[in-house]
Design an enzyme around this catalytic site. Structure first.
Site: not given
Length: 346
Positions: A65, A113, A136, A144
């Site tokens: 992301g 992502g 992350e 995630d």
């Protein structure tokens, strides 16, 4: 469609190209919505038999992301980031149950992502250039995009090691850990992608696939499984240090650089994900955890240290594992103030 996702039809093949090469194809909110719109349009189109996802440029599929956006938005309250995550996770879940073959080419850097838009697909290809990771914890976040489910289903404690340390996987590691299905040399990709219009995608991919390369993590299973089976991050670190294995000592040093809070939340998330019956359940948990992370000091600080100021010296708060209150960890798993992720809404 925006100008950062290229969408086109090649006969029976729907092609989606993430097109932000200067930003390693990092995902913006608009890109997430554009990919979803293309998938929804093609799901009911009998003229499209297969969907192919690739990244523009030579460096990778997608680096994750747009974390600079996360940094700036979190300082303003995080509403934009929560909206992004809601739509991103819904896209991840759609990919996992897409009714047609979804071929994700994880060539080069595929992180965060980028894993979410590829590793839940039905046909996942790595090359000798693939570097796959859920990094992350390096920036004060938690794994995630369905990463908690993928990591929790990896052999032994490999997923715990990868999730906590944010270590990268080689192509062989990605195959071993269940993040990919096929190894195809990058030189063969153009011919493979041009051949996908045929009726049998599996047969086409098998024609170009080669035996999986060695997986370095397989050789580390003994100490990883022994050390990471512990019930707390403190115990894991202690066992890594006491193991006498140089690679384990290095892993302990890497954990010492991560956010203590996010390490504890990540371990809890991975242990809980082992009992989840579906990707949707893991994504719903991740949404709770990620929303809490957006409101936590360590996210802004971690991105500042790694990406904004690049001093690589984050000042975590709390600064040590001993200072992290277990009640604070449990609070990450409570519903967000503005509501849960409801995947029934699509």
């Amino acid at each position: 469609m925006g100008d950062e996702v290229l969408v086109r039809r090649d006969g029976a093949v729907g092609r989606i190209v993430l097109d932000r090469p200067r930003a390693l194809n990092s995902l913006t909110h608009g890109m997430v919505l554009d990919v979803r719109a293309a998938l929804e349009a093609w799901a009911g189109d009998d003229g499209v038999r297969v969907v192919v996802l690739t990244g523009a440029g030579e460096r990778g599929l997608c680096a994750g992301g747009d974390i600079r956006m996360f940094h700036d938005d979190a300082k303003l309250g995080g509403a934009g980031t929560r909206a992004f995550l809601r739509d991103e996770y819904r896209l991840n879940e759609l990919i996992s149950r897409y009714p047609k073959p979804y071929v994700a080419v994880m060539d080069g850097i595929t992180m965060g992502g980028g894993v979410g838009v590829s590793a839940h697909g039905s046909v996942r290809i790595v090359t000798e250039r693939s570097v796959v990771a859920l990094p992350e914890t390096r920036i004060g976040l938690v794994p995630d995009v369905g990463g908690s489910r993928l990591l929790s289903r990896a052999p032994g404690e490999l997923g715990t090691h990868l999730g906590l340390s944010a270590a990268s996987m080689t192509p062989g590691d990605a195959l071993l850990c269940g993040f990919a299905d096929h190894f195809v040399p990058s030189a063969k990709l153009p011919e493979l992608l041009a051949s996908l219009e045929g009726p049998d995608v599996a047969e086409v991919v098998a024609r170009y696939a080669e035996p999986a390369p060695a997986a370095p993590l397989a050789e580390q299973r003994e100490w990883i499984d022994a050390c990471y089976a512990a019930d707390s991050v403190e115990e894991i670190v202690a066992q890594l240090v006491a193991s006498g294995v140089p690679e384990a000592k290095q892993a302990a040093e890497e954990l010492a650089e991560r956010s203590p809070t996010m390490l504890k939340v990540t371990l809890s998330a991975l242990r809980r994900a082992r009992s989840h019956g579906s990707l949707a359940e893991s994504l719903e948990q991740e949404y709770r955890v990620s929303c809490a992370a957006v409101a936590h000091h360590d996210l802004v600080e971690g991105i500042r240290a790694q990406v904004v100021d690049k001093d690589r010296n984050p000042r975590w708060s709390p600064a040590t594992l001993a200072e992290v209150d277990e009640r604070a960890v449990a609070a990450f798993f409570e519903p967000p103030a503005d509501g849960d992720l409801d995947l029934r809404l699509g």
